[in-house]
Every structure is written in C-alpha cells, then in structure tokens.
Design a protein around this motif. Structure first.
Motif, PDB file in Angstrom:
ATOM      1  N   PRO A   7       0.823  -1.215   0.000  1.00 27.87           N
ATOM      2  CA  PRO A   7       0.000   0.000   0.000  1.00 27.87           C
ATOM      3  C   PRO A   7       0.859   1.269   0.000  1.00 27.87           C
ATOM      4  O   PRO A   7       1.918   1.320   0.634  1.00 27.87           O
ATOM      5  CB  PRO A   7      -0.797  -0.089   1.309  1.00 27.87           C
ATOM      6  CG  PRO A   7      -0.784  -1.539   1.668  1.00 27.87           C
ATOM      7  CD  PRO A   7       0.509  -2.094   1.131  1.00 27.87           C
ATOM      8  N   THR A   8       0.394   2.262  -0.706  1.00 24.44           N
ATOM      9  CA  THR A   8       1.099   3.535  -0.730  1.00 24.44           C
ATOM     10  C   THR A   8       0.776   4.315   0.534  1.00 24.44           C
ATOM     11  O   THR A   8      -0.194   4.037   1.223  1.00 24.44           O
ATOM     12  CB  THR A   8       0.684   4.376  -1.962  1.00 24.44           C
ATOM     13  OG1 THR A   8      -0.724   4.591  -1.904  1.00 24.44           O
ATOM     14  CG2 THR A   8       1.057   3.680  -3.251  1.00 24.44           C
ATOM     15  N   GLY A   9       1.621   5.278   0.843  1.00 23.34           N
ATOM     16  CA  GLY A   9       1.370   6.149   1.978  1.00 23.34           C
ATOM     17  C   GLY A   9       1.856   5.632   3.312  1.00 23.34           C
ATOM     18  O   GLY A   9       1.610   6.255   4.340  1.00 23.34           O
ATOM     19  N   GLU A  97       7.723   0.228  15.865  1.00 24.25           N
ATOM     20  CA  GLU A  97       8.923   0.554  15.095  1.00 24.25           C
ATOM     21  C   GLU A  97       8.561   1.214  13.761  1.00 24.25           C
ATOM     22  O   GLU A  97       9.187   2.186  13.355  1.00 24.25           O
ATOM     23  CB  GLU A  97       9.726  -0.723  14.854  1.00 24.25           C
ATOM     24  CG  GLU A  97      11.064  -0.474  14.209  1.00 24.25           C
ATOM     25  CD  GLU A  97      11.902  -1.734  14.128  1.00 24.25           C
ATOM     26  OE1 GLU A  97      12.531  -1.943  13.077  1.00 24.25           O
ATOM     27  OE2 GLU A  97      11.942  -2.507  15.114  1.00 24.25           O
ATOM     28  N   GLY A  98       7.561   0.682  13.103  1.00 18.76           N
ATOM     29  CA  GLY A  98       7.170   1.208  11.796  1.00 18.76           C
ATOM     30  C   GLY A  98       6.583   2.603  11.842  1.00 18.76           C
ATOM     31  O   GLY A  98       6.628   3.336  10.848  1.00 18.76           O
ATOM     32  N   LEU A  99       6.022   2.987  12.979  1.00 17.88           N
ATOM     33  CA  LEU A  99       5.386   4.302  13.108  1.00 17.88           C
ATOM     34  C   LEU A  99       6.261   5.308  13.854  1.00 17.88           C
ATOM     35  O   LEU A  99       5.865   6.470  14.008  1.00 17.88           O
ATOM     36  CB  LEU A  99       4.045   4.166  13.836  1.00 17.88           C
ATOM     37  CG  LEU A  99       3.025   3.260  13.158  1.00 17.88           C
ATOM     38  CD1 LEU A  99       1.757   3.156  13.997  1.00 17.88           C
ATOM     39  CD2 LEU A  99       2.713   3.729  11.756  1.00 17.88           C
ATOM     40  N   THR A 106       0.163  11.017   8.971  1.00 20.44           N
ATOM     41  CA  THR A 106       0.692   9.829   8.303  1.00 20.44           C
ATOM     42  C   THR A 106       0.114   8.565   8.932  1.00 20.44           C
ATOM     43  O   THR A 106      -0.270   7.629   8.227  1.00 20.44           O
ATOM     44  CB  THR A 106       2.232   9.817   8.387  1.00 20.44           C
ATOM     45  OG1 THR A 106       2.736  11.023   7.795  1.00 20.44           O
ATOM     46  CG2 THR A 106       2.825   8.619   7.678  1.00 20.44           C
ATOM     47  N   VAL A 107       0.042   8.548  10.249  1.00 18.49           N
ATOM     48  CA  VAL A 107      -0.536   7.393  10.950  1.00 18.49           C
ATOM     49  C   VAL A 107      -1.992   7.216  10.532  1.00 18.49           C
ATOM     50  O   VAL A 107      -2.437   6.098  10.248  1.00 18.49           O
ATOM     51  CB  VAL A 107      -0.413   7.557  12.481  1.00 18.49           C
ATOM     52  CG1 VAL A 107      -1.146   6.441  13.212  1.00 18.49           C
ATOM     53  CG2 VAL A 107       1.062   7.597  12.899  1.00 18.49           C
ATOM     54  N   PRO A 111      -3.691   2.347   5.642  1.00 16.12           N
ATOM     55  CA  PRO A 111      -4.872   1.494   5.436  1.00 16.12           C
ATOM     56  C   PRO A 111      -5.003   0.488   6.578  1.00 16.12           C
ATOM     57  O   PRO A 111      -4.014  -0.106   7.017  1.00 16.12           O
ATOM     58  CB  PRO A 111      -4.572   0.773   4.121  1.00 16.12           C
ATOM     59  CG  PRO A 111      -3.481   1.551   3.461  1.00 16.12           C
ATOM     60  CD  PRO A 111      -2.713   2.228   4.562  1.00 16.12           C
ATOM     61  N   GLY A 112      -6.210   0.295   7.055  1.00 22.52           N
ATOM     62  CA  GLY A 112      -6.458  -0.599   8.173  1.00 22.52           C
ATOM     63  C   GLY A 112      -6.108  -2.046   7.903  1.00 22.52           C
ATOM     64  O   GLY A 112      -5.925  -2.819   8.836  1.00 22.52           O
ATOM     65  N   ASP A 113      -5.979  -2.415   6.640  1.00 22.07           N
ATOM     66  CA  ASP A 113      -5.663  -3.803   6.281  1.00 22.07           C
ATOM     67  C   ASP A 113      -4.278  -3.926   5.650  1.00 22.07           C
ATOM     68  O   ASP A 113      -3.999  -4.879   4.935  1.00 22.07           O
ATOM     69  CB  ASP A 113      -6.726  -4.360   5.346  1.00 22.07           C
ATOM     70  CG  ASP A 113      -6.821  -3.601   4.033  1.00 22.07           C
ATOM     71  OD1 ASP A 113      -6.156  -2.550   3.869  1.00 22.07           O
ATOM     72  OD2 ASP A 113      -7.570  -4.065   3.152  1.00 22.07           O
TER      73      ASP A 113
END
Length: 154
Positions: A7-9, A97-99, A106-107, A111-113
């Motif tokens: 997913p982008t973003g 870590e990813g956030l 941005t958070v 996408p929720g999935d």
C-alpha cells in the motif's frame, strides 16, 4: 510480488517492514514476527511507574496498553504487552517501530488492512489479524488526539 503491491502512503520504516515480511516464506513470516516480539522495547520509566496512565486496548483479547508522546509533531508510541503473548508483542513491536517518528496525519492515512500485504494471513488466525487491526485503530485514535492538541483536528 513487487513493491507496488505494498500500500502507498506507509511511513518509510513501516513500508520496509511490510516488504521484509512480504519477501519471507510462510515459515519465515512467523519467525520474523517472533523476532519482532523480542524487539518491543521496555516501557520508559515514566510509563512503568505510572502504567495506570496508559490506556488499555479493550478490543484486543490479550491485554495491551498504549500511550503516545509527541515531539515537534512526531509521534512515539509506547506499547505494553506481556511476554507470554509473543504474537501480539510481535505486531505491537512492528507497529511501534514502523510508526516511530511519523506525523499524526501519516498514521491516520495507513490502510487498516495494510498487513495483508505482509502475508500475515498465512500464519495468523482471523482473531489475531483482528488484533492487529484493533491495535492500529487504537494508535490512530491516539494520533487523532495529538492532532487535536496541535489544533489541527476538525
């Protein structure tokens, strides 16, 4: 599978984590998740001594507690999960870590999935997949609160 399937973003670090899982085979995915479990940092002293100030993610079957700090508009999430729940700790760690250092906007755009691009449905039960969705949704609520504090929420 290509990076265009991701997913982008996504924040750059979360994008890299998704790509890492995506490239792993089924057995490696579970091992990676367990490695992330070991990478969940201990709570900073201010949260360890005042865990009641953290909020429980009630939607998760496993007890999960979360808090957020904002520094110059960048977020740091603190997540507490018992060591006896390595799968939940794993996805808590990869989200943390990813956030790390992401802006609230941005958070909120994740996408929720997004985790389906990681192939986690190959190794986790639907209940566990719901858990990662619930935790991400909760972190988004914390990000929304931070936006409100900054006067950016509607």
């Amino acid at each position: 599978m290509t990076a265009s399937d991701i997913p982008t973003g996504l924040p750059p670090r979360l994008h890299a984590i998704v790509a890492e899982f995506r490239a792993a085979d089924r057995a490696e995915k579970l091992e990676l998740l367990l490695e992330y479990s070991d990478r969940l940092p201990p709570l900073p002293a201010q949260w360890r001594s005042n865990r009641a100030a953290m909020e429980q993610v009630h939607e998760c079957a496993t007890p999960v507690f979360a808090a957020v700090e904002s520094h110059e508009g960048r977020l740091t999430f603190h997540i507490d999960v018992a060591e006896e729940s390595p799968t939940v700790r794993g996805y808590a760690a990869l989200l943390r870590e990813g956030l790390e250092g992401a802006a609230p906007e941005t958070v909120l755009a994740i996408p929720g999935d997004f985790f389906y691009a990681m192939g986690l449905q190959q190794v986790l039960s639907p209940q566990r997949l719901n858990g990662i969705s619930y935790l991400l949704a909760y972190l988004k609520r914390l990000a929304t609160r931070e936006l409100a504090k900054q006067g950016k929420a509607s």
